[in-house]
Motif scaffolding. Structure first.
Motif, mmCIF file in Angstrom:
data_model
loop_
_atom_site.group_PDB
_atom_site.id
_atom_site.type_symbol
_atom_site.label_atom_id
_atom_site.label_comp_id
_atom_site.label_asym_id
_atom_site.label_seq_id
_atom_site.Cartn_x
_atom_site.Cartn_y
_atom_site.Cartn_z
ATOM 1 N N GLU A 56 0.773 -1.107 0.014
ATOM 2 C CA GLU A 56 -0.048 -0.003 0.085
ATOM 3 C C GLU A 56 0.772 1.277 -0.148
ATOM 4 O O GLU A 56 1.672 1.382 0.882
ATOM 5 N N GLY A 58 0.818 4.496 0.611
ATOM 6 C CA GLY A 58 0.600 5.194 1.855
ATOM 7 C C GLY A 58 1.536 4.784 3.052
ATOM 8 O O GLY A 58 2.262 5.422 3.682
ATOM 9 N N LEU A 59 1.437 3.521 3.077
ATOM 10 C CA LEU A 59 2.201 2.677 4.392
ATOM 11 C C LEU A 59 3.642 2.788 3.823
ATOM 12 O O LEU A 59 4.372 3.083 4.605
ATOM 13 N N ASP A 62 4.961 6.168 4.787
ATOM 14 C CA ASP A 62 4.990 6.019 6.218
ATOM 15 C C ASP A 62 6.256 5.488 6.931
ATOM 16 O O ASP A 62 7.056 5.802 7.765
ATOM 17 N N TYR A 63 6.528 4.420 6.151
ATOM 18 C CA TYR A 63 7.717 3.472 6.748
ATOM 19 C C TYR A 63 9.074 4.569 6.512
ATOM 20 O O TYR A 63 9.999 4.259 7.403
ATOM 21 N N GLU A 118 -0.116 -10.691 2.634
ATOM 22 C CA GLU A 118 1.380 -10.772 2.762
ATOM 23 C C GLU A 118 1.961 -10.702 1.459
ATOM 24 O O GLU A 118 1.700 -11.370 0.386
ATOM 25 N N MET B 44 0.131 -14.636 9.859
ATOM 26 C CA MET B 44 -0.369 -14.652 8.657
ATOM 27 C C MET B 44 -0.850 -13.304 8.234
ATOM 28 O O MET B 44 -1.430 -12.842 7.123
ATOM 29 N N HIS B 45 -0.867 -12.433 9.172
ATOM 30 C CA HIS B 45 -1.560 -10.876 8.930
ATOM 31 C C HIS B 45 -0.666 -9.868 9.147
ATOM 32 O O HIS B 45 0.419 -10.136 9.991
ATOM 33 N N ILE B 46 -0.528 -8.774 8.335
ATOM 34 C CA ILE B 46 0.407 -7.958 8.593
ATOM 35 C C ILE B 46 0.470 -6.811 9.668
ATOM 36 O O ILE B 46 1.224 -5.931 9.641
ATOM 37 N N GLU B 78 -3.388 12.289 9.075
ATOM 38 C CA GLU B 78 -2.193 13.243 9.072
ATOM 39 C C GLU B 78 -0.957 12.832 9.247
ATOM 40 O O GLU B 78 0.139 13.034 8.623
ATOM 41 N N ARG B 79 -1.073 12.169 10.760
ATOM 42 C CA ARG B 79 0.223 11.345 10.920
ATOM 43 C C ARG B 79 0.880 10.078 9.652
ATOM 44 O O ARG B 79 1.971 10.426 9.520
ATOM 45 N N TYR B 80 -0.114 9.264 9.657
ATOM 46 C CA TYR B 80 0.136 8.101 8.689
ATOM 47 C C TYR B 80 -0.697 8.363 7.521
ATOM 48 O O TYR B 80 -1.843 8.052 7.277
ATOM 49 N N HIS B 81 -0.049 8.181 6.397
ATOM 50 C CA HIS B 81 -0.623 8.213 5.048
ATOM 51 C C HIS B 81 -1.476 6.954 4.739
ATOM 52 O O HIS B 81 -2.486 7.091 4.210
ATOM 53 N N HIS B 82 -1.178 5.965 5.342
ATOM 54 C CA HIS B 82 -1.811 4.606 5.184
ATOM 55 C C HIS B 82 -3.219 4.887 5.692
ATOM 56 O O HIS B 82 -4.327 4.383 5.163
ATOM 57 N N ASN B 83 -3.838 5.749 6.793
ATOM 58 C CA ASN B 83 -4.830 5.940 7.098
ATOM 59 C C ASN B 83 -5.694 6.705 6.254
ATOM 60 O O ASN B 83 -6.902 6.735 6.605
ATOM 61 N N THR B 85 -6.298 5.693 3.609
ATOM 62 C CA THR B 85 -7.124 4.792 2.751
ATOM 63 C C THR B 85 -8.822 4.383 3.326
ATOM 64 O O THR B 85 -9.563 3.562 2.915
ATOM 65 N N ALA B 90 -2.510 2.010 10.823
ATOM 66 C CA ALA B 90 -1.041 2.257 10.375
ATOM 67 C C ALA B 90 0.024 1.784 11.482
ATOM 68 O O ALA B 90 1.016 1.449 11.214
ATOM 69 N N HIS B 93 0.860 -1.656 11.859
ATOM 70 C CA HIS B 93 2.081 -1.953 10.756
ATOM 71 C C HIS B 93 3.552 -1.607 10.949
ATOM 72 O O HIS B 93 4.324 -2.392 10.523
ATOM 73 N N HIS B 94 3.437 -0.813 12.064
ATOM 74 C CA HIS B 94 4.843 -0.322 12.223
ATOM 75 C C HIS B 94 5.350 -1.083 13.631
ATOM 76 O O HIS B 94 6.476 -1.759 13.744
ATOM 77 N N ARG B 96 4.388 -4.055 14.393
ATOM 78 C CA ARG B 96 4.754 -5.288 13.961
ATOM 79 C C ARG B 96 6.236 -5.436 13.315
ATOM 80 O O ARG B 96 6.809 -6.492 13.382
ATOM 81 N N GLN B 97 6.718 -4.510 12.725
ATOM 82 C CA GLN B 97 8.093 -4.338 12.340
ATOM 83 C C GLN B 97 8.940 -4.632 13.322
ATOM 84 O O GLN B 97 10.014 -5.207 13.143
#
Lengths: 140, 140, 140
Positions: A56, A58-59, A62-63, A118, B44-46, B78-83, B85, B90, B93-94, B96-97
Protein backbone atom coordinates in the motif's frame (compact mmCIF):
# COMPACT_ATOMS: atom_id res chain seq x y z
CA UNK A 1 15.49 -33.43 -0.15
CA UNK A 2 15.52 -30.90 -2.97
CA UNK A 3 17.27 -27.55 -2.82
CA UNK A 4 17.25 -24.52 -5.11
CA UNK A 5 19.23 -21.27 -5.13
CA UNK A 6 18.67 -18.05 -7.04
CA UNK A 7 20.05 -14.52 -6.78
CA UNK A 8 17.78 -11.58 -7.61
CA UNK A 9 19.57 -8.37 -8.62
CA UNK A 10 18.27 -4.83 -8.17
CA UNK A 11 19.49 -1.33 -8.87
CA UNK A 12 17.05 1.12 -7.31
CA UNK A 13 17.47 4.79 -8.31
CA UNK A 14 16.79 6.27 -4.84
CA UNK A 15 18.73 6.07 -1.60
CA UNK A 16 15.66 4.57 0.16
CA UNK A 17 13.01 2.59 -1.71
CA UNK A 18 10.78 -0.47 -1.36
CA UNK A 19 10.11 -3.01 -4.12
CA UNK A 20 7.53 -5.80 -4.11
CA UNK A 21 9.50 -8.92 -5.13
CA UNK A 22 6.75 -11.49 -4.49
CA UNK A 23 6.39 -12.45 -8.19
CA UNK A 24 10.12 -13.19 -8.53
CA UNK A 25 10.16 -15.27 -5.33
CA UNK A 26 7.04 -17.18 -6.41
CA UNK A 27 8.80 -17.95 -9.69
CA UNK A 28 11.78 -19.35 -7.76
CA UNK A 29 9.47 -21.62 -5.74
CA UNK A 30 7.91 -22.87 -8.96
CA UNK A 31 11.33 -23.51 -10.52
CA UNK A 32 12.49 -25.37 -7.41
CA UNK A 33 9.89 -28.10 -7.83
CA UNK A 34 9.48 -28.15 -4.04
CA UNK A 35 5.90 -28.95 -2.90
CA UNK A 36 6.45 -28.92 0.89
CA UNK A 37 9.31 -27.02 2.50
CA UNK A 38 10.67 -23.61 3.37
CA UNK A 39 11.83 -20.61 1.35
CA UNK A 40 14.48 -18.27 2.77
CA UNK A 41 14.70 -14.81 1.20
CA UNK A 42 17.49 -12.58 2.50
CA UNK A 43 19.28 -9.40 1.57
CA UNK A 44 22.91 -10.21 0.73
CA UNK A 45 23.88 -6.65 1.60
CA UNK A 46 23.95 -5.15 5.07
CA UNK A 47 22.28 -1.86 4.15
CA UNK A 48 19.14 -3.54 2.78
CA UNK A 49 16.23 -5.58 4.12
CA UNK A 50 13.77 -8.21 3.07
CA UNK A 51 10.44 -8.02 4.92
CA UNK A 52 6.78 -8.89 4.57
CA UNK A 53 4.01 -6.35 4.81
CA UNK A 54 1.27 -4.63 2.84
CA UNK A 55 1.69 -3.32 -0.72
CA UNK A 56 0.00 0.00 0.00
CA UNK A 57 1.83 3.14 -1.20
CA UNK A 58 0.74 5.25 1.79
CA UNK A 59 2.16 2.70 4.22
CA UNK A 60 5.46 2.46 2.35
CA UNK A 61 5.67 6.25 2.52
CA UNK A 62 4.97 6.09 6.28
CA UNK A 63 7.79 3.58 6.72
CA UNK A 64 10.25 5.91 5.00
CA UNK A 65 9.30 8.83 7.23
CA UNK A 66 9.40 6.69 10.38
CA UNK A 67 12.76 5.10 9.60
CA UNK A 68 14.18 8.55 8.85
CA UNK A 69 13.04 9.65 12.33
CA UNK A 70 14.48 6.56 14.04
CA UNK A 71 17.82 6.67 12.18
CA UNK A 72 18.29 9.90 10.19
CA UNK A 73 20.58 10.08 7.19
CA UNK A 74 23.61 12.11 8.27
CA UNK A 75 26.85 11.75 6.31
CA UNK A 76 28.85 13.73 8.88
CA UNK A 77 31.17 11.75 11.16
CA UNK A 78 29.69 13.41 14.27
CA UNK A 79 26.44 11.51 14.63
CA UNK A 80 27.67 8.12 13.39
CA UNK A 81 31.20 6.85 14.02
CA UNK A 82 30.78 4.52 11.04
CA UNK A 83 30.90 7.53 8.75
CA UNK A 84 34.46 8.26 9.96
CA UNK A 85 35.50 5.42 7.64
CA UNK A 86 34.61 7.57 4.63
CA UNK A 87 31.19 5.92 4.27
CA UNK A 88 28.00 8.00 4.47
CA UNK A 89 25.56 5.11 4.98
CA UNK A 90 25.57 4.42 8.73
CA UNK A 91 21.87 5.29 8.85
CA UNK A 92 21.18 2.51 6.33
CA UNK A 93 22.79 -0.09 8.64
CA UNK A 94 20.38 1.04 11.38
CA UNK A 95 17.25 1.14 9.21
CA UNK A 96 18.00 -2.39 8.02
CA UNK A 97 17.97 -3.67 11.62
CA UNK A 98 14.46 -2.29 12.18
CA UNK A 99 13.07 -3.86 9.00
CA UNK A 100 15.08 -7.10 9.20
CA UNK A 101 17.47 -9.06 6.97
CA UNK A 102 15.33 -11.99 5.94
CA UNK A 103 12.02 -13.79 5.85
CA UNK A 104 11.33 -17.51 5.94
CA UNK A 105 8.11 -18.50 4.19
CA UNK A 106 6.41 -21.90 4.31
CA UNK A 107 5.88 -23.70 1.01
CA UNK A 108 2.68 -25.76 0.90
CA UNK A 109 1.39 -27.61 -2.16
CA UNK A 110 4.07 -25.95 -4.27
CA UNK A 111 3.21 -22.36 -3.34
CA UNK A 112 4.20 -19.60 -0.89
CA UNK A 113 1.87 -20.22 2.05
CA UNK A 114 0.62 -16.68 2.68
CA UNK A 115 -2.11 -14.89 4.59
CA UNK A 116 -4.43 -12.61 2.61
CA UNK A 117 -2.20 -9.50 2.43
CA UNK A 118 1.34 -10.79 2.80
CA UNK A 119 3.76 -9.49 0.18
CA UNK A 120 7.57 -9.76 0.16
CA UNK A 121 9.51 -6.52 -0.13
CA UNK A 122 13.09 -5.65 -0.86
CA UNK A 123 13.96 -2.65 1.31
CA UNK A 124 16.78 -0.52 -0.03
CA UNK A 125 18.45 2.02 2.30
CA UNK A 126 21.61 2.81 0.31
CA UNK A 127 20.62 2.47 -3.31
CA UNK A 128 21.76 3.76 -6.67
CA UNK A 129 23.96 0.68 -7.20
CA UNK A 130 23.55 -3.02 -8.00
CA UNK A 131 22.64 -5.16 -5.01
CA UNK A 132 21.16 -8.61 -4.60
CA UNK A 133 18.81 -10.86 -2.68
CA UNK A 134 19.28 -14.60 -2.13
CA UNK A 135 16.40 -17.05 -2.49
CA UNK A 136 17.06 -20.53 -1.10
CA UNK A 137 14.41 -23.23 -1.16
CA UNK A 138 14.61 -26.60 0.60
CA UNK A 139 12.03 -29.36 0.85
CA UNK A 140 10.60 -32.03 -1.36
CA UNK B 1 11.53 -35.56 4.84
CA UNK B 2 8.34 -35.01 6.82
CA UNK B 3 6.29 -31.82 6.79
CA UNK B 4 3.37 -30.60 8.86
CA UNK B 5 1.11 -27.55 8.66
CA UNK B 6 -1.34 -26.11 11.15
CA UNK B 7 -3.16 -22.79 11.47
CA UNK B 8 -3.82 -21.37 14.93
CA UNK B 9 -6.72 -18.92 15.16
CA UNK B 10 -7.07 -16.08 17.69
CA UNK B 11 -9.58 -13.35 18.43
CA UNK B 12 -8.08 -11.07 21.08
CA UNK B 13 -10.47 -8.56 22.66
CA UNK B 14 -7.99 -5.62 22.80
CA UNK B 15 -6.36 -3.59 20.07
CA UNK B 16 -2.89 -4.54 21.41
CA UNK B 17 -2.28 -7.74 23.36
CA UNK B 18 0.28 -10.55 23.76
CA UNK B 19 -0.58 -14.23 24.07
CA UNK B 20 1.78 -17.08 24.99
CA UNK B 21 1.21 -19.72 22.29
CA UNK B 22 4.05 -22.07 23.26
CA UNK B 23 1.72 -24.94 24.29
CA UNK B 24 -0.12 -24.89 20.96
CA UNK B 25 3.16 -24.82 18.98
CA UNK B 26 4.60 -27.65 21.09
CA UNK B 27 1.48 -29.67 20.30
CA UNK B 28 2.04 -29.09 16.58
CA UNK B 29 5.62 -30.33 16.87
CA UNK B 30 4.36 -33.46 18.65
CA UNK B 31 1.71 -34.06 15.99
CA UNK B 32 4.26 -33.62 13.20
CA UNK B 33 6.27 -36.64 14.30
CA UNK B 34 9.45 -34.71 13.44
CA UNK B 35 12.39 -35.54 15.73
CA UNK B 36 15.08 -33.35 14.09
CA UNK B 37 14.19 -30.29 12.05
CA UNK B 38 12.87 -26.76 12.11
CA UNK B 39 9.58 -25.16 13.10
CA UNK B 40 8.48 -21.90 11.47
CA UNK B 41 5.82 -19.90 13.31
CA UNK B 42 4.60 -16.76 11.54
CA UNK B 43 1.77 -14.29 11.74
CA UNK B 44 -0.36 -14.59 8.59
CA UNK B 45 -1.55 -11.00 9.08
CA UNK B 46 0.56 -7.90 8.60
CA UNK B 47 -0.60 -6.11 11.75
CA UNK B 48 0.53 -8.91 14.07
CA UNK B 49 3.80 -10.49 15.20
CA UNK B 50 5.22 -13.75 16.43
CA UNK B 51 8.22 -13.34 18.72
CA UNK B 52 10.10 -15.06 21.52
CA UNK B 53 10.68 -13.48 24.89
CA UNK B 54 9.86 -13.77 28.59
CA UNK B 55 6.37 -14.56 29.93
CA UNK B 56 6.50 -11.86 32.60
CA UNK B 57 3.45 -9.54 32.83
CA UNK B 58 5.51 -6.45 33.75
CA UNK B 59 7.68 -6.89 30.64
CA UNK B 60 4.67 -7.36 28.36
CA UNK B 61 3.25 -4.14 29.81
CA UNK B 62 6.59 -2.41 29.14
CA UNK B 63 6.51 -3.56 25.52
CA UNK B 64 3.05 -2.05 25.03
CA UNK B 65 4.14 1.32 26.42
CA UNK B 66 7.36 1.30 24.40
CA UNK B 67 5.69 0.34 21.11
CA UNK B 68 3.09 3.06 21.68
CA UNK B 69 5.95 5.58 22.02
CA UNK B 70 7.75 4.31 18.90
CA UNK B 71 4.61 4.15 16.74
CA UNK B 72 1.58 5.79 18.40
CA UNK B 73 -1.97 4.83 17.51
CA UNK B 74 -3.39 7.74 15.52
CA UNK B 75 -6.39 7.12 13.26
CA UNK B 76 -6.14 10.54 11.65
CA UNK B 77 -4.74 10.71 8.11
CA UNK B 78 -2.23 13.40 9.11
CA UNK B 79 0.40 11.32 10.88
CA UNK B 80 0.11 8.19 8.74
CA UNK B 81 -0.65 8.29 5.01
CA UNK B 82 -1.87 4.69 5.28
CA UNK B 83 -4.89 5.93 7.22
CA UNK B 84 -5.98 7.97 4.19
CA UNK B 85 -7.22 4.65 2.76
CA UNK B 86 -9.94 4.55 5.43
CA UNK B 87 -7.90 2.25 7.69
CA UNK B 88 -6.96 3.32 11.21
CA UNK B 89 -4.24 0.72 11.83
CA UNK B 90 -1.07 2.19 10.33
CA UNK B 91 0.53 2.14 13.78
CA UNK B 92 -0.03 -1.64 13.93
CA UNK B 93 1.97 -2.13 10.70
CA UNK B 94 4.87 -0.27 12.36
CA UNK B 95 4.69 -2.06 15.72
CA UNK B 96 4.75 -5.39 13.90
CA UNK B 97 8.06 -4.50 12.20
CA UNK B 98 9.70 -3.87 15.60
CA UNK B 99 8.51 -7.17 17.08
CA UNK B 100 8.92 -9.24 13.90
CA UNK B 101 6.75 -11.48 11.71
CA UNK B 102 8.12 -14.91 12.54
CA UNK B 103 10.38 -17.16 14.55
CA UNK B 104 12.23 -20.28 13.45
CA UNK B 105 12.84 -22.75 16.27
CA UNK B 106 15.06 -25.81 16.14
CA UNK B 107 13.46 -29.19 16.85
CA UNK B 108 15.74 -31.63 18.65
CA UNK B 109 14.71 -35.08 19.89
CA UNK B 110 11.10 -34.27 19.04
CA UNK B 111 10.88 -31.05 21.06
CA UNK B 112 11.24 -27.27 20.67
CA UNK B 113 14.93 -26.70 21.43
CA UNK B 114 14.67 -23.78 23.84
CA UNK B 115 16.83 -21.90 26.32
CA UNK B 116 15.55 -21.63 29.90
CA UNK B 117 13.11 -18.73 29.48
CA UNK B 118 12.15 -18.76 25.81
CA UNK B 119 8.40 -18.60 25.18
CA UNK B 120 6.62 -17.97 21.86
CA UNK B 121 4.17 -15.06 21.76
CA UNK B 122 1.50 -13.95 19.37
CA UNK B 123 1.61 -10.15 19.28
CA UNK B 124 -1.65 -8.53 18.28
CA UNK B 125 -1.63 -4.83 17.27
CA UNK B 126 -5.04 -4.55 15.60
CA UNK B 127 -7.25 -7.03 17.41
CA UNK B 128 -10.93 -7.53 18.08
CA UNK B 129 -11.26 -9.82 15.06
CA UNK B 130 -10.25 -13.34 14.01
CA UNK B 131 -6.65 -13.67 12.87
CA UNK B 132 -4.28 -16.57 12.46
CA UNK B 133 -0.75 -17.88 12.82
CA UNK B 134 0.88 -20.51 10.62
CA UNK B 135 2.97 -23.33 12.07
CA UNK B 136 5.05 -25.25 9.52
CA UNK B 137 7.36 -28.07 10.57
CA UNK B 138 9.91 -29.80 8.36
CA UNK B 139 12.45 -32.48 9.23
CA UNK B 140 12.46 -36.16 9.97
CA UNK C 1 18.19 -35.46 5.65
CA UNK C 2 21.11 -34.67 7.94
CA UNK C 3 20.87 -32.55 11.08
CA UNK C 4 23.47 -31.11 13.42
CA UNK C 5 23.24 -29.24 16.73
CA UNK C 6 25.84 -27.28 18.64
CA UNK C 7 25.73 -24.81 21.53
CA UNK C 8 28.21 -21.92 21.62
CA UNK C 9 28.89 -20.46 25.09
CA UNK C 10 29.95 -16.89 25.81
CA UNK C 11 30.72 -14.83 28.90
CA UNK C 12 31.16 -11.22 27.83
CA UNK C 13 32.62 -8.85 30.44
CA UNK C 14 30.38 -5.85 29.63
CA UNK C 15 26.65 -5.32 30.01
CA UNK C 16 26.35 -4.57 26.26
CA UNK C 17 28.79 -5.99 23.71
CA UNK C 18 28.92 -7.47 20.21
CA UNK C 19 30.99 -10.48 19.19
CA UNK C 20 31.64 -11.76 15.65
CA UNK C 21 30.82 -15.48 15.82
CA UNK C 22 31.07 -16.24 12.09
CA UNK C 23 34.13 -18.51 12.45
CA UNK C 24 32.41 -20.70 15.06
CA UNK C 25 29.24 -20.97 12.97
CA UNK C 26 31.26 -21.80 9.84
CA UNK C 27 32.97 -24.57 11.82
CA UNK C 28 29.55 -25.99 12.77
CA UNK C 29 28.49 -26.04 9.13
CA UNK C 30 31.70 -27.89 8.23
CA UNK C 31 31.17 -30.41 11.05
CA UNK C 32 27.56 -31.00 9.97
CA UNK C 33 28.59 -32.39 6.59
CA UNK C 34 25.60 -30.57 5.06
CA UNK C 35 26.22 -29.37 1.49
CA UNK C 36 22.78 -27.86 0.72
CA UNK C 37 20.46 -26.70 3.48
CA UNK C 38 19.81 -24.08 6.12
CA UNK C 39 21.60 -23.00 9.27
CA UNK C 40 19.63 -21.49 12.15
CA UNK C 41 21.61 -19.45 14.69
CA UNK C 42 19.63 -18.13 17.67
CA UNK C 43 20.25 -16.67 21.08
CA UNK C 44 18.97 -19.11 23.73
CA UNK C 45 18.56 -16.19 26.15
CA UNK C 46 15.95 -13.47 25.92
CA UNK C 47 18.29 -10.57 26.68
CA UNK C 48 20.61 -11.34 23.76
CA UNK C 49 20.47 -11.27 19.96
CA UNK C 50 21.98 -12.92 16.94
CA UNK C 51 22.11 -10.68 13.89
CA UNK C 52 24.03 -10.13 10.65
CA UNK C 53 25.76 -6.89 9.81
CA UNK C 54 29.16 -5.32 9.20
CA UNK C 55 32.23 -6.02 11.36
CA UNK C 56 33.22 -2.34 11.61
CA UNK C 57 34.02 -1.02 15.13
CA UNK C 58 32.53 2.42 14.47
CA UNK C 59 29.21 0.89 13.44
CA UNK C 60 29.08 -1.40 16.46
CA UNK C 61 29.69 1.67 18.63
CA UNK C 62 26.85 3.46 16.81
CA UNK C 63 24.50 0.55 17.51
CA UNK C 64 25.27 0.73 21.23
CA UNK C 65 24.52 4.45 21.37
CA UNK C 66 21.34 4.06 19.30
CA UNK C 67 19.98 1.14 21.31
CA UNK C 68 20.67 3.06 24.51
CA UNK C 69 18.57 5.93 23.13
CA UNK C 70 15.72 3.63 22.03
CA UNK C 71 15.66 1.62 25.29
CA UNK C 72 17.82 3.18 28.03
CA UNK C 73 19.26 1.10 30.86
CA UNK C 74 17.31 2.07 33.97
CA UNK C 75 17.27 -0.34 36.93
CA UNK C 76 14.58 1.63 38.74
CA UNK C 77 11.06 0.14 38.77
CA UNK C 78 9.56 3.44 37.54
CA UNK C 79 10.43 3.31 33.84
CA UNK C 80 10.11 -0.44 33.37
CA UNK C 81 7.54 -2.56 35.24
CA UNK C 82 9.73 -5.61 34.59
CA UNK C 83 12.26 -4.23 37.05
CA UNK C 84 9.67 -4.46 39.83
CA UNK C 85 10.44 -8.19 39.84
CA UNK C 86 13.90 -7.46 41.25
CA UNK C 87 15.53 -7.63 37.80
CA UNK C 88 17.41 -4.64 36.37
CA UNK C 89 17.54 -5.81 32.75
CA UNK C 90 14.22 -4.71 31.21
CA UNK C 91 16.16 -2.53 28.75
CA UNK C 92 17.98 -5.63 27.50
CA UNK C 93 14.67 -7.33 26.62
CA UNK C 94 13.81 -4.28 24.50
CA UNK C 95 17.20 -3.96 22.79
CA UNK C 96 17.03 -7.64 21.84
CA UNK C 97 13.74 -7.07 19.99
CA UNK C 98 15.31 -4.36 17.82
CA UNK C 99 18.32 -6.49 16.89
CA UNK C 100 16.45 -9.81 16.62
CA UNK C 101 16.67 -13.30 18.15
CA UNK C 102 17.94 -15.31 15.21
CA UNK C 103 19.26 -15.55 11.69
CA UNK C 104 18.69 -18.25 9.10
CA UNK C 105 21.54 -18.60 6.61
CA UNK C 106 21.51 -20.65 3.42
CA UNK C 107 24.14 -23.36 3.06
CA UNK C 108 25.36 -23.85 -0.50
CA UNK C 109 28.15 -26.21 -1.56
CA UNK C 110 28.97 -26.83 2.10
CA UNK C 111 29.41 -23.17 3.08
CA UNK C 112 27.49 -20.23 4.57
CA UNK C 113 26.03 -18.53 1.49
CA UNK C 114 26.93 -14.91 2.23
CA UNK C 115 27.08 -11.57 0.47
CA UNK C 116 30.40 -9.70 0.53
CA UNK C 117 30.15 -8.13 4.00
CA UNK C 118 27.79 -10.35 5.94
CA UNK C 119 29.08 -11.40 9.37
CA UNK C 120 27.14 -13.09 12.18
CA UNK C 121 27.16 -11.34 15.56
CA UNK C 122 26.19 -12.33 19.04
CA UNK C 123 24.62 -9.26 20.66
CA UNK C 124 24.82 -9.23 24.45
CA UNK C 125 22.61 -6.77 26.38
CA UNK C 126 22.89 -8.21 29.89
CA UNK C 127 26.35 -9.72 30.07
CA UNK C 128 28.89 -10.60 32.72
CA UNK C 129 27.57 -14.17 32.94
CA UNK C 130 27.61 -17.37 30.87
CA UNK C 131 25.06 -17.44 28.06
CA UNK C 132 24.68 -19.48 24.92
CA UNK C 133 23.72 -19.55 21.26
CA UNK C 134 22.20 -22.52 19.42
CA UNK C 135 23.37 -23.55 15.97
CA UNK C 136 21.08 -26.02 14.17
CA UNK C 137 21.84 -27.22 10.65
CA UNK C 138 19.51 -29.25 8.43
CA UNK C 139 19.96 -30.37 4.84
CA UNK C 140 21.95 -32.98 3.00
Amino acid sequence: MKSYRQELWFNLPARMEFLNITPQVAECVKSSGVREGMCLVNAMHITASVFINDDEPGLLNDYKKWLEELAPFDPSPERYHHNRTGEDNADAHHKRQIMGREVVVAITEGKLDFGPWEQIFYGEFDGRRKKRVLVKVIGE
